[in-house]
Design an enzyme around this catalytic site. Structure first.
Site, PDB file in Angstrom:
ATOM      1  N   GLY A 174      66.269  38.626  27.159  1.00 52.07           N
ATOM      2  CA  GLY A 174      65.768  39.974  27.448  1.00 52.07           C
ATOM      3  C   GLY A 174      66.916  40.974  27.534  1.00 52.07           C
ATOM      4  O   GLY A 174      68.092  40.616  27.496  1.00 52.07           O
TER       5      GLY A 174
ATOM      6  N   GLY B  20      69.701  43.298  28.924  1.00 50.30           N
ATOM      7  CA  GLY B  20      70.579  43.151  30.074  1.00 50.30           C
ATOM      8  C   GLY B  20      71.034  41.713  30.300  1.00 50.30           C
ATOM      9  O   GLY B  20      71.859  41.456  31.159  1.00 50.30           O
ATOM     10  N   LYS B  21      70.514  40.762  29.519  1.00 51.30           N
ATOM     11  CA  LYS B  21      70.917  39.362  29.646  1.00 51.30           C
ATOM     12  C   LYS B  21      72.127  39.110  28.734  1.00 51.30           C
ATOM     13  O   LYS B  21      72.463  39.961  27.909  1.00 51.30           O
ATOM     14  CB  LYS B  21      69.747  38.440  29.268  1.00 51.30           C
ATOM     15  CG  LYS B  21      68.509  38.664  30.130  1.00 51.30           C
ATOM     16  CD  LYS B  21      68.782  38.418  31.611  1.00 51.30           C
ATOM     17  CE  LYS B  21      67.763  39.096  32.490  1.00 51.30           C
ATOM     18  NZ  LYS B  21      66.670  38.268  32.898  1.00 51.30           N
ATOM     19  N   PRO B  22      72.779  37.927  28.858  1.00 47.52           N
ATOM     20  CA  PRO B  22      74.005  37.708  28.073  1.00 47.52           C
ATOM     21  C   PRO B  22      73.841  37.994  26.572  1.00 47.52           C
ATOM     22  O   PRO B  22      74.698  38.631  25.966  1.00 47.52           O
ATOM     23  CB  PRO B  22      74.314  36.230  28.322  1.00 47.52           C
ATOM     24  CG  PRO B  22      73.731  35.949  29.670  1.00 47.52           C
ATOM     25  CD  PRO B  22      72.496  36.805  29.771  1.00 47.52           C
ATOM     26  N   LEU B  23      72.750  37.526  25.987  1.00 43.53           N
ATOM     27  CA  LEU B  23      72.484  37.825  24.574  1.00 43.53           C
ATOM     28  C   LEU B  23      71.217  38.681  24.534  1.00 43.53           C
ATOM     29  O   LEU B  23      70.107  38.162  24.500  1.00 43.53           O
ATOM     30  CB  LEU B  23      72.291  36.515  23.785  1.00 43.53           C
ATOM     31  CG  LEU B  23      72.074  36.649  22.275  1.00 43.53           C
ATOM     32  CD1 LEU B  23      73.276  37.280  21.597  1.00 43.53           C
ATOM     33  CD2 LEU B  23      71.780  35.284  21.652  1.00 43.53           C
TER      34      LEU B  23
END
Ligand code: PLP
Length: 387
Positions: free
Chosen positions: A179, A181-184
């Protein structure tokens, strides 16, 4: 854009953008499935994809619940975590119970974990907030001693780790999220990982998504354009899911869309670049911000999606907000009213988690933040705490 406008720029709290080439790859043929690429990148045996991390967590909990013959109906989670974790447990008809965290490290308080785990515990959930790798040995020991599954919530930790350890594969199962804001930050999607339990894994695949071909692609493109510093104030006002945290067990249980999967395949090679930038900024902040406001030194950062600090202030100045400084989840799990009906009666107190909810702020580490901006942010933080 000229210097004059810089003071009107708004920055997101975490990475929202992926390169145009990755977005356009949503149209192209895929050479290799994303789950194969992900398994290889993390060196794990099984990767099941879904529309979100919470959908996969729900499906896993549902399966674990139906497999256990004893009366195990509790899932033990950190007292301060993403509300989606609580939502997946509630949706699976299980009871939420909590262990405390140490506000100096964000890691589990092992005494609290030990006393909260019982023979009613179906699973214990570990987490790696802000890509800070939680030591897993205590969690592994307590899970084993109580006959509970260990699920590693790795939604915020994704990247190459030192040899022998793999994100999301240090427990029985691991959960990833793609999603915003997540690392990927592909925009949506999640993965469930395991090196074990083939019979459980085979029950997990989710029904195919009815999402059109084009929708995930358009939404990524819009978010990308809106994330530019001169228009980010706009998505800030729109429900893109970055600014707010709500407890909502009514989420869909679907497979990942084909378009998202293609974008994720193409995006995976970008991850190391994003992580290297995040780590560099985290180190800059560490050098600039007083020790008493930082997490203590044992930190092992991999995908530092935000940089956490504990500040004795009540509100953020507008200029800190504009620079992408934010709070994370507004309340600890036990003090969040919407979650209380699903919380075990007599669940343990979590003073550490309550303190985290009260004092935690996060500094941005994404690609739009350069050294000068990070310096500006650190200076503003130092000014805010000096007031
Ligand atoms: C985002 C997140 C989740 C849920 O992932 P989704 O893909 O949004 O469902 C779970 N746990 C943590 C710690 C998260 O940050």
């Amino acid at each position: 854009m000229s210097e004059l406008f810089k003071k009107y720029y708004w920055y997101p709290p975490a990475e929202t953008q992926i390169p145009w080439a990755v977005i356009f790859s949503g149209f192209s043929e895929q050479s290799e499935s994303f789950s194969t690429a992900l398994c290889r990148y993390l060196n794990v045996k099984h990767c099941v994809l879904g529309q979100s991390g919470r959908a996969l967590l729900f499906r896993l909990l549902e399966t674990l619940k139906s497999n256990k013959t004893e009366q195990r109906n509790e899932v033990l989670i950190p007292g301060y975590t993403c509300y989606s974790v609580a939502a997946a447990i509630a949706k699976a008809g299980l009871t939420i119970t909590v262990y405390d965290l140490d506000p100096k490290t964000l890691y589990p308080d092992l005494d609290s974990l030990e006393s909260a785990a019982t023979d009613k515990t179906l699973a214990i959930i570990a987490q790696h907030l802000f890509g800070r790798r939680t030591p897993m040995d205590g969690l592994q020991r307590v899970a084993k001693a109580n006959g509970a599954y260990l699920i590693e919530d790795s939604a915020q930790l994704l990247g190459r780790l030192p040899q022998g350890q793999n994100t999301g594969a240090m427990g029985d199962f691991g959960i990833l999220s793609f999603g915003r804001g997540k690392p990927l930050p592909i925009g949506e999607g999640g993965a469930l990982l395991s090196n074990d339990h083939p019979s459980i894994i085979s029950t997990l695949p989710l029904p195919n998504s009815a999402t059109g071909y084009i929708q995930p692609l358009v939404s990524s493109a819009v978010v990308k354009m809106m994330s530019k510093p001169f228009c980010y104030w706009l998505p800030e006002m729109l429900p893109l899911g970055l600014g707010e945290t709500i407890f909502e067990p009514g989420f869909p249980i679907k497979n990942i869309s084909e378009t998202t999967e293609r974008m994720a395949s193409k995006g995976l090679p970008v991850l190391d670049t994003l992580n290297a930038h995040r780590l560099r900024l985290a180190n800059l902040y560490s050098n600039r911000i007083d020790k008493q406001y930082r997490m203590s030194a044992t930190e092992v950062l991999t995908s530092a999606i935000r940089y956490p600090v504990m500040l004795p202030i009540k509100t953020l100045t507008k200029s800190l907000k504009r620079l992408g400084v934010r709070r994370m989840y507004p309340n600890s799990i036990p003090t969040e009213k919407s979650i209380r009906p699903y919380l075990k009666i007599g669940a343990h107190a979590t003073p550490g988690a309550d303190e985290i909810a009260d004092k935690l702020y996060t500094l941005p580490t994404h690609m739009a933040i350069d050294d000068t901006l990070s310096d500006e942010i650190a200076t503003e933080i130092n000014n805010a705490v000096a007031l």
